[in-house]
Write a protein that holds these residues in place. Sequence first.
Motif, PDB file in Angstrom:
ATOM      1  N   GLN A 280       0.920  -1.438  -0.013  1.00  0.00           N
ATOM      2  CA  GLN A 280       0.051  -0.103  -0.236  1.00  0.00           C
ATOM      3  C   GLN A 280       0.960   1.384   0.145  1.00  0.00           C
ATOM      4  N   CYS A 281       0.159   2.295   0.006  1.00  0.00           N
ATOM      5  CA  CYS A 281       1.144   3.575  -0.276  1.00  0.00           C
ATOM      6  C   CYS A 281       1.019   3.561   0.811  1.00  0.00           C
ATOM      7  N   ARG A 282       2.651   4.453   1.499  1.00  0.00           N
ATOM      8  CA  ARG A 282       2.834   4.685   2.511  1.00  0.00           C
ATOM      9  C   ARG A 282       2.223   6.413   3.349  1.00  0.00           C
ATOM     10  N   ARG A 283       1.277   6.694   2.153  1.00  0.00           N
ATOM     11  CA  ARG A 283       1.026   8.321   2.374  1.00  0.00           C
ATOM     12  C   ARG A 283      -0.862   7.911   2.503  1.00  0.00           C
ATOM     13  N   ASP A 284      -1.206   7.412   1.889  1.00  0.00           N
ATOM     14  CA  ASP A 284      -2.985   7.233   2.490  1.00  0.00           C
ATOM     15  C   ASP A 284      -3.478   5.678   2.544  1.00  0.00           C
ATOM     16  N   TYR A 285      -2.474   4.783   1.951  1.00  0.00           N
ATOM     17  CA  TYR A 285      -2.655   3.652   2.637  1.00  0.00           C
ATOM     18  C   TYR A 285      -3.159   2.936   2.026  1.00  0.00           C
ATOM     19  N   GLU A 286      -4.066   3.441   0.574  1.00  0.00           N
ATOM     20  CA  GLU A 286      -4.471   2.655  -0.315  1.00  0.00           C
ATOM     21  C   GLU A 286      -3.693   1.778  -1.228  1.00  0.00           C
ATOM     22  N   LYS A 287      -4.167   0.685  -2.268  1.00  0.00           N
ATOM     23  CA  LYS A 287      -3.538   0.203  -2.659  1.00  0.00           C
ATOM     24  C   LYS A 287      -2.549   0.738  -3.926  1.00  0.00           C
ATOM     25  N   ILE A 288      -0.929  -0.054  -4.665  1.00  0.00           N
ATOM     26  CA  ILE A 288      -0.828   0.745  -5.219  1.00  0.00           C
ATOM     27  C   ILE A 288      -0.921   0.035  -6.191  1.00  0.00           C
ATOM     28  N   PRO A 289      -1.577   0.953  -7.801  1.00  0.00           N
ATOM     29  CA  PRO A 289      -1.921  -0.011  -8.717  1.00  0.00           C
ATOM     30  C   PRO A 289      -0.395  -0.212  -9.378  1.00  0.00           C
ATOM     31  N   TRP A 290      -0.850  -1.477 -10.573  1.00  0.00           N
ATOM     32  CA  TRP A 290       0.343  -2.604 -10.889  1.00  0.00           C
ATOM     33  C   TRP A 290       1.420  -1.595 -11.886  1.00  0.00           C
ATOM     34  N   GLU A 291       0.399  -0.532 -12.895  1.00  0.00           N
ATOM     35  CA  GLU A 291       1.407   0.168 -13.462  1.00  0.00           C
ATOM     36  C   GLU A 291       2.111   1.621 -12.606  1.00  0.00           C
ATOM     37  N   GLU A 292       2.380   1.666 -11.591  1.00  0.00           N
ATOM     38  CA  GLU A 292       2.587   2.505 -10.794  1.00  0.00           C
ATOM     39  C   GLU A 292       3.436   2.068  -9.546  1.00  0.00           C
ATOM     40  N   MET A 293       3.638   0.296  -9.986  1.00  0.00           N
ATOM     41  CA  MET A 293       4.179  -0.175  -8.456  1.00  0.00           C
ATOM     42  C   MET A 293       6.028   0.105  -9.076  1.00  0.00           C
ATOM     43  N   LEU A 294       6.504   0.049 -10.231  1.00  0.00           N
ATOM     44  CA  LEU A 294       7.745   0.229  -9.986  1.00  0.00           C
ATOM     45  C   LEU A 294       7.985   1.447  -9.639  1.00  0.00           C
ATOM     46  N   GLY A 295       7.521   2.695 -10.384  1.00  0.00           N
ATOM     47  CA  GLY A 295       7.712   3.836  -9.686  1.00  0.00           C
ATOM     48  C   GLY A 295       8.176   3.514  -8.187  1.00  0.00           C
ATOM     49  N   ALA A 296       6.919   3.455  -7.237  1.00  0.00           N
ATOM     50  CA  ALA A 296       7.158   3.301  -5.595  1.00  0.00           C
ATOM     51  C   ALA A 296       8.497   2.081  -5.256  1.00  0.00           C
ATOM     52  N   VAL A 297       8.822   1.355  -6.023  1.00  0.00           N
ATOM     53  CA  VAL A 297       9.320   0.398  -5.531  1.00  0.00           C
ATOM     54  C   VAL A 297      11.208   0.806  -6.115  1.00  0.00           C
ATOM     55  N   TYR A 298      11.023   1.044  -6.843  1.00  0.00           N
ATOM     56  CA  TYR A 298      12.677   1.058  -7.975  1.00  0.00           C
ATOM     57  C   TYR A 298      12.775   2.663  -7.802  1.00  0.00           C
ATOM     58  N   ILE A 299      11.553   3.035  -9.190  1.00  0.00           N
ATOM     59  CA  ILE A 299      12.833   3.933  -9.957  1.00  0.00           C
ATOM     60  C   ILE A 299      12.503   5.316  -8.477  1.00  0.00           C
ATOM     61  N   TYR A 300      11.333   5.341  -7.674  1.00  0.00           N
ATOM     62  CA  TYR A 300      11.643   6.782  -6.932  1.00  0.00           C
ATOM     63  C   TYR A 300      12.069   6.055  -5.334  1.00  0.00           C
ATOM     64  N   GLU A 301      11.812   4.694  -5.390  1.00  0.00           N
ATOM     65  CA  GLU A 301      12.133   3.644  -4.097  1.00  0.00           C
ATOM     66  C   GLU A 301      11.619   4.469  -3.189  1.00  0.00           C
ATOM     67  N   ASP A 302       9.980   5.503  -3.415  1.00  0.00           N
ATOM     68  CA  ASP A 302       9.504   5.483  -2.261  1.00  0.00           C
ATOM     69  C   ASP A 302       8.698   5.170  -1.195  1.00  0.00           C
TER      70      ASP A 302
END
Length: 110
Positions: free
Chosen positions: A74-96
Amino acid sequence: MEKAEIQELKLRILKDIEMFQYYLKEVLDNELIEDSAALGIARQILKQGAENLTEKQWYVFLKHGVGEVNYVSQCRRDYEKIPWEEMLGAVYIYEDGLCSYCRHKEEKGE
């Protein structure tokens, strides 16, 4: 990952298999799975889907392929599930660990 988390992730993948396969292709294109067994299972999912995986295959894939390494539940700010199409950004590109909406809000200082 605990057993309940593994089951939840498995159900999420099966529910939205097409978008998950899109994400999985990005993971493979960026060579982000190091475990050879999990890598083979990932390739199988892209070719044949995930419906016929055995419980052992699911365990290996989720433990060493996506679950603990290439996934944020889940998103660390709003606790919603991160969509699959945004997962790479959350995990690797921005690592946030943020979805794109929350990342935009934080960049604006909100």
